[in-house]
Structure formats: structure tokens, C-alpha cells
Design an enzyme around this catalytic site. Structure first.
Site, PDB file in Angstrom:
ATOM      1  N   ASP A 124       0.812  -1.275  -0.394  1.00 13.27           N
ATOM      2  CA  ASP A 124       0.256  -0.201  -0.443  1.00 13.27           C
ATOM      3  C   ASP A 124       0.937   1.082   0.069  1.00 13.27           C
ATOM      4  OD1 ASP A 124       0.565   0.124   2.543  1.00 13.27           O
ATOM      5  OD2 ASP A 124      -0.782  -0.116   3.312  1.00 13.27           O
ATOM      6  N   ASP A 428      -7.868  -4.349   5.207  1.00 14.75           N
ATOM      7  CA  ASP A 428      -6.325  -5.549   4.668  1.00 14.75           C
ATOM      8  C   ASP A 428      -6.293  -6.893   4.937  1.00 14.75           C
ATOM      9  OD1 ASP A 428      -5.147  -3.542   2.738  1.00 14.75           O
ATOM     10  OD2 ASP A 428      -4.419  -2.373   4.302  1.00 14.75           O
TER      11      ASP A 428
END
Length: 708
Positions: A124, A428
Site C-alpha cells: 500500500d 487489508d
């Protein structure tokens, strides 16, 4: 939670390979043990038959058969690689301890070696590639674009913009937020909240210092918190005059699509023309191309009859805010290291595609031939289309958590990649769980993300991820070194006893001696070779593929070469040792057997030094800095002296003269010369006959399908 509960714990790539290696070694050992026992027993029975004593058995004969059985069992014990789990665990534990000093908390031991095989990192952006300290640097409102300077409170907007617009902007920031302003120990204001919320509140405090007063004046009626699917947060409040107003903020293109008006310079709502919409879109793209995260703020006055619901459209756009999150120092170099190591880095973020592309280019992730896509485009494709797109995919923007999970699944299951994933949010967790190795952020990460991960990056820094990869590769290659060393000992011990049993009817290495060699090979060998630290050359070679053989042709070259040398030497000593060394007298046989045992051990001692590197000729480089290796070598030699000189009755040895000690050590030392010569022999790989010649361990090796 449903996604996290799917699928069990898969074996790591190394575990799969080692299971195969251990099984093969065990079967070969069992075969040699049975053959040796049968040969020794057959010869013994043949002698009894020839002397017509087959019907006459004494206790001595029974003890002989028992000794043959003990030798066979010992051969099996030596062959079975019980030191392999020890070597793996030691190497992983050593790496785990060292990684703690490098700001990486390894939650699952196997994660170390898995990271070493990683061929792809899906990272990310916020907090990993960037500092996660967000600051508003630009704002667009009422048709004007302004740079925000925190040292000039109240002067962000020009005097041409009315106080009504400023008040609306402050309301939009203060009333529609999940953050809080509190007094710190030093009496100064501190903001508690996510980095984006914090940046917006800091902007609001430039116009109005009293956050609590603004909140008290209004009454919050309903809140819809931000979520990663809708990419917006909205709130319905009652203003001091009693009127109702909804405030909306979130991803710029999402909010812009819900607006049909724009706030004028006098603070009133005016219809938004298509030309204005295009201009605002250009402003958003312009901010994004400067690597700014863009957030839009909007409001809508609501009738009191609609008190129960927050409207979904027809909002008035107040401002476009550009938030800067600087790239962390060292990230670009870390990405370059990954690319040199054959690891593809892909950025998966919820940000605007232009912001993501700008940051990716700044980090060196997005190249000229790479592709950036939005999550919505990716999820609409078929599995086959995804497989065709993925090799060039480097950036996925505006992605939902399940887009990230889908990408990881396709990479693992369809593309056969070994995937590492970084993440910090609860959303996530599915991708972290699905990946071969999940890397959660220690500072910004939620507890759910950390629980789903294999490694927690304590400083949230991408550079630390590269350090984990380097140690992972070190674990893998250390275990390869140990297996190379162990297989050499196995082959020599098994073949020596087997051929000697076939030719002379006796085994030169007794059960106790074989068990001592087994201890050197398994326990001490594992301790010495499994704790070698990594070097930078490990990150200049391609990752080991999921389907590549664990025992490489380079390892076989070293194993076979050293085994041939040791078998020749031990064979010559066994059958010609007395004549060559002029051994006479009543203790000649005992001296020769002890010499063979001593020579065999010293061959392993020097071959252990050889095994420190499978390719470098200078195997002494860095040896003095590895104190564990030095201690193991000193301990092995010391115990060998004690066994030969003082434990004669127990170990079937006799004290050797100084000359015979010199012979043992010199023959063992020649292993170093043999190792250097072997490393100069090129290894042919695959149909295209690529060559791996000698290199210093710091040069990249050929990659591709032929490497297998």
C-alpha cells in the site's frame, strides 16, 4: 471475517521442498543400511559355511551379528537428516532475533524464509512508501487555487472570498470529522485521528482556533462514518439557527459526482456548469499529478422533514483540498534493490489514480512500460484477462479491499508467484491472510491486520521490508549450505562402509564413530552453517521460484566432487594405508582404523568451511566475524582430539602419533583446494546451455525457466 476463515495454512515453499529432500535421503539411507547388513551377514555366514561351522554358534558369533545390525542401524541414523529441522529452526530463529533489531517482529518463524523466495510485493502507499504525516498544501475554492502555509494562519484565502465561505469551510471540516482536538501535557493542542483527518483539522485550525466551541454550537443528528467501499463520510447537523445541513467529504471524483452546485464567493450556492465541472476535474487531476491526495468537501441544506436521513446527491461543492504525504527517505533505493533482486513491486492504494501514479514514479515503482489501472476496471475483467494484464500491472488505484485480495489470489494461484503483501487497515486482513507472507504496519496497523500478518513492520518503513527479504534469502541459502554439507557426509559415510563391507567384510567406521560424525554433521553443522549472516550480493540474484529444485546443479557439483575426493582418500587408506604409511607392529590395524576415522572427520571439518559459500573461492571472507562458526569449529576439533586420545575403549580408537595427526589434518585441508577447483568448473543449465562460471557471490545469476 468470512474471507479470513477461508482456506487453511499452506506449507511454505521451503517446507514442501525439504519434505521431498528428507524423504529421498531417508529412503536411500534405509536401502544402504539394509544392503550393508545383508552383505556383512552374508560374508559372515559364508565364512562359517566354508569352515563347516554353520551348526556351531557361540556368543561371539551372536555378538558379531548384533554388531552388524548396530552398524546398519547407525548408517540409517546417519542417513536420516534429523538435523534438517534443527538447521531450519536455528536459521529461522537466528534471523528472527536479528530482524527484531531491524524493526521487524516475526510472528511466524516460517515467514522469514518465505520472504526470501518472494517474487512480488503488493504494497500500500500511505505510511509504507510515504511518511504517513499528511499536511494540506493546496486548496481550491470559489474558483481560486491557493497554497497553504501553516505559518500564516487566517491568510490562506484571499480577501476576495467572503467570511461566509470561510465559515462554511470550517463547519465542513470541524463538524464532519472522526478526529478530536485535545490538550496535551504541555498545554498545546493535539489532534487524535487518522492522518487524513488530522491534516484537515490542522487546516481548519488555521481559520478558527476554538474547535470545541464550534462543535458545541451545533448538534450532530446523524453520522455515516467513512468506509472504503463508498469512499465518503457524511454527517447531518443542526446549526445554531435551528436549520439542518448535511456535510459530505471523501474521494474527490466520488464527491464531485454527487454535486450539482458550487459555492460562490459570497457563500451562496450557484448551479455548476459542465465547463466548471471540467475545470474542477482538471484541478483535481492537477493536484493528483503533484502527488497530492485530493479530498472534496461539500454541503447541502436539508428540510426539517428529512431529519432522519442524509441526502445522497445534489450537494454544493465547497472546496478541493490537496494533501501532501511525502515519500519516505530511502524508499526509492529500497525499490531499486527489489527490482535488482528480481522482486516486482506493485502499489495497491485507494488514492486517485493520478496521485498513485505520481507517487509510484517518485518511488521508482511505475516504469515507462508499466500499467496503472483503477480497481473498478480490474475487478470487471475475467480471470484470463487479469492474467494477461498482471505482468505489466504496477499500480492499482481506487482499489477496494477485495480488489487487493483478488489480485493476490490471481498472483498466487494462477501466476504461481510467491506474494508478499503489506497492509495496515482491518480491511487489508483478507489480502494479508491470503498472501504467502503478510506484512502489517506496527505503528498505523490495526490489531486485526497484525493478527492476520506473518511479520509486523515496527517502523512502517518499506526499507525494513527489503531487510526482511534479505534475511529470508540468507535463511534459504544457509539451509542449502547445510544440506550440501550433510549430503557429502552421508554419501561418503554410506559408501565407505558399504564398499568396505562388500570387499573386506568389515566396516571401517564403527557405530560410535558414525554417531559422533552424525553429531558433527547434524547438530554442530546446523549451528555453524545456519547462523551465517546475509551479504548484499543476495539481493542481486533472482528469487527462487516455487517449482525450482532445492538441490541445485551447483550443489550437486560440490557434493559429488568432494565425495569422490574423500572416497578415494579413504579407500586408499583402507586398502593401502599400511604400506604407504609404513604401519607395522601389533597396533597397526588399530592405528589405521583410527587414522581413517580421524581423516574422515577432518575432511568434514574443512568441507564445512568450504560450505560457507557454494560459489565464492575465498570462503574465509567474513569468517572471523561469525563467532558462532568459529566456536563450532574449535569445539569440533577439541572433541575430536579428546575422542581419539582419551576415549579409546569407548570409541574404538587408539592415540595417534604426531605424524599421523599431521597426515589426517593435511588430507582434510586438501578439501579446501578441491573445493576451489570445483568452483571453477562451469555448470550448464537448461537447453540454451547458459553457463554459471565462478563469480564472487555478488553478481546476479541467470534467471528464467532454464534455472529450474
Amino acid at each position: 471475517m468470512v474471507t479470513l476463515s477461508e482456506g487453511g495454512e499452506d506449507e511454505t515453499p521451503l517446507q514442501v521442498k525439504l519434505n521431498g529432500v528428507a524423504t529421498i535421503i531417508g529412503k536411500i539411507g534405509l536401502a544402504f543400511a539394509i544392503l550393508t547388513f545383508l552383505v556383512l551377514t552374508s560374508r559372515f555366514l559364508a565364512v562359517k559355511v566354508s569352515h563347516d561351522r554353520i551348526r556351531k554358534w557361540s556368543m561371539s558369533d551372536v555378538l558379531n551379528l548384533l554388531n552388524f545390525f548396530a552398524i546398519a542401524v547407525t548408517i540409517l541414523v546417519v542417513a536420516v537428516p534429523e538435523g534438517l529441522p534443527l538447521a531450519v529452526t536455528l536459521s529461522l530463529a537466528f534471523a528472527m532475533k536479528k530482524l527484531m533489531n531491524d524493526k521487524a517482529l516475526v510472528r511466524h518463524l516460517s515467514a522469514c524464509e518465505t520472504m526470501g523466495s518472494a517474487s512480488c510485493i503488493c504494497t500500500d502507499k500511505t505510511g509504507t512508501l510515504t511518511t504517513n504525516h499528511m499536511v494540506v498544501t493546496k486548496i481550491w475554492t470559489c474558483g481560486e487555487e491557493k497554497r497553504v502555509e501553516s505559518n500564516k494562519p487566517g491568510h490562506v484565502l484571499s480577501s476576495s472570498i467572503s467570511e461566509k465561505v470561510t465559515k462554511t469551510l470550517v463547519h465542513a471540516i470541524f463538524l464532519n470529522t472522526g478526529a478530536e482536538v485535545v490538550k496535551g501535557k504541555d498545554g498545546k493542542n493535539e489532534i487524535l485521528g487518522s492522518p487524513t483527518e488530522t491534516a484537515l483539522l490542522e487546516l481548519g485550525l488555521l481559520f478558527q482556533r476554538d474547535f470545541r466551541a464550534q462543535r458545541k454550537e451545533s448538534k450532530t443528528i446523524k453520522v455515516e462514518p467513512f468506509n472504503s467501499v463508498k469512499k465518503k463520510m457524511s454527517v447531518l447537523v443542526m446549526l445554531p439557527g435551528g436549520s439542518l445541513r448535511a456535510f459530505l467529504k471523501g474521494a474527490s471524483e466520488v464527491i464531485l459526482g454527487l454535486c450539482d452546485k458550487i459555492v460562490g464567493k459570497d457563500g451562496d450556492s450557484v448551479p455548476m456548469s459542465e465547463e466548471q465541472r471540467k475545470h474542477i476535474t482538471n484541478v483535481i487531476n492537477g493536484f493528483a499529478c503533484e502527488a497530492l491526495r485530493t479530498i472534496c468537501l461539500a454541503f447541502k441544506d436539508v428540510d426539517k422533514t428529512s431529519e432522519e436521513s442524509i441526502p445522497e446527491n445534489n450537494y454544493t461543492l465547497i472546496a478541493v483540498v490537496g494533501i501532501k504525504d511525502p515519500v519516505r527517505p530511502g524508499v526509492k533505493e529500497a525499490v531499486e534493490t527489489c527490482l535488482a533482486a528480481g522482486i516486482v513491486v506493485r502499489m495497491v492504494t485507494g488514492d486517485n489514480i493520478n496521485t498513485a501514479k505520481a507517487i509510484a514514479k517518485e518511488c521508482g515503482i511505475l516504469t515507462d512500460d508499466g500499467i496503472a489501472v483503477e480497481g473498478s476496471d480490474f475487478r470487471d475483467k475475467s480471470t484470463q484477462e487479469m492474467k494477461e494484464l498482471i505482468p505489466k500491472l504496477q499500480v492499482m488505484a481506487r482499489s477496494l479491499p477485495m480488489d487487493k485480495h483478488k489480485l493476490v489470489t490471481i498472483l498466487r494461484k494462477e501466476c504461481n508467484e510467491i506474494v508478499a503483501v503489506t497492509g495496515d487497515g482491518t480491511n487489508d486482513a483478507p489480502a494479508l491472510h491470503e498472501a504467502d507472507i503478510g506484512l502489517a504496519m506496527g505503528i498505523a496497523g490495526t490489531e486485526v491486520a497484525k493478527e492476520s500478518a506473518d511479520v509486523v513492520i515496527m517502523d512502517d518503513n518499506f526499507t525494513t521490508i527489503v531487510t526482511v527479504a534479505k534475511w529470508g534469502r540468507s535463511v534459504y541459502i544457509n539451509i542449502q549450505k547445510f544440506v550440501q554439507f550433510q549430503l557429502t557426509v552421508n554419501i561418503v559415510a554410506l559408501m565407505t562402509n558399504f564398499f568396505s563391507a562388500c570387499i573386506s567384510g568389515s566396516a571401517p567406521l564403527t557405530a560410535v564413530q558414525l554417531l559422533w560424525v552424525n553429531m558433527i554433521m547434524d547438530t554442530l553443522g546446523a549451528l555453524a552453517l545456519a547462523t551465517e549472516p546475509p551479504h548484499d550480493g543476495l539481493m542481486k540474484q533472482p528469487p527462487v521460484g516455487r517449482n525450482e529444485r532445492f538441490i541445485t546443479k551447483i550443489m550437486w557439483r560440490n557434493i559429488v566432487g568432494q565425495s569422490i575426493y574423500q572416497l578415494i582418500v579413504l579407500g586408499v587408506l583402507e586398502f593401502q594405508g599400511k604400506q604407504l604409511l609404513n604401519l607395522n607392529g601389533p597396533h597397526a590395524d588399530a592405528n589405521l582404523k583410527t587414522l581413517i576415522f580421524n581423516t574422515f572427520v577432518f575432511c568434514q571439518v574443512f568441507n564445512e568451511i568450504n560450505s560457507r559459500d557454494m560459489e565464492k573461492i575465498n570462503i574465509f571472507q567474513g569468517m572471523l566475524s561469525s563467532w558462532v562458526f568459529i566456536m563450532v569449529m574449535v569445539s569440533t576439533v577439541t572433541f575430536q582430539i579428546v575422542i581419539v586420545e582419551f576415549l579409546g575403549e569407548f570409541a574404538d580408537t587408539v592415540p595417534l602419533s604426531r605424524e599421523l595427526w599431521m597426515v589426517s589434518v593435511l588430507i582434510g585441508a586438501v578439501s579446501l583446494v578441491v573445493g576451489a577447483v570445483l568452483k571453477c568448473i562451469p555448470v550448464y543449465i537448461g537447453k540454451n546451455t547458459h553457463l554459471i562460471k565462478h563469480h564472487d557471490g555478488y553478481e546476479p545469476l541467470p534467471s528464467g525457466p532454464d534455472m529450474a
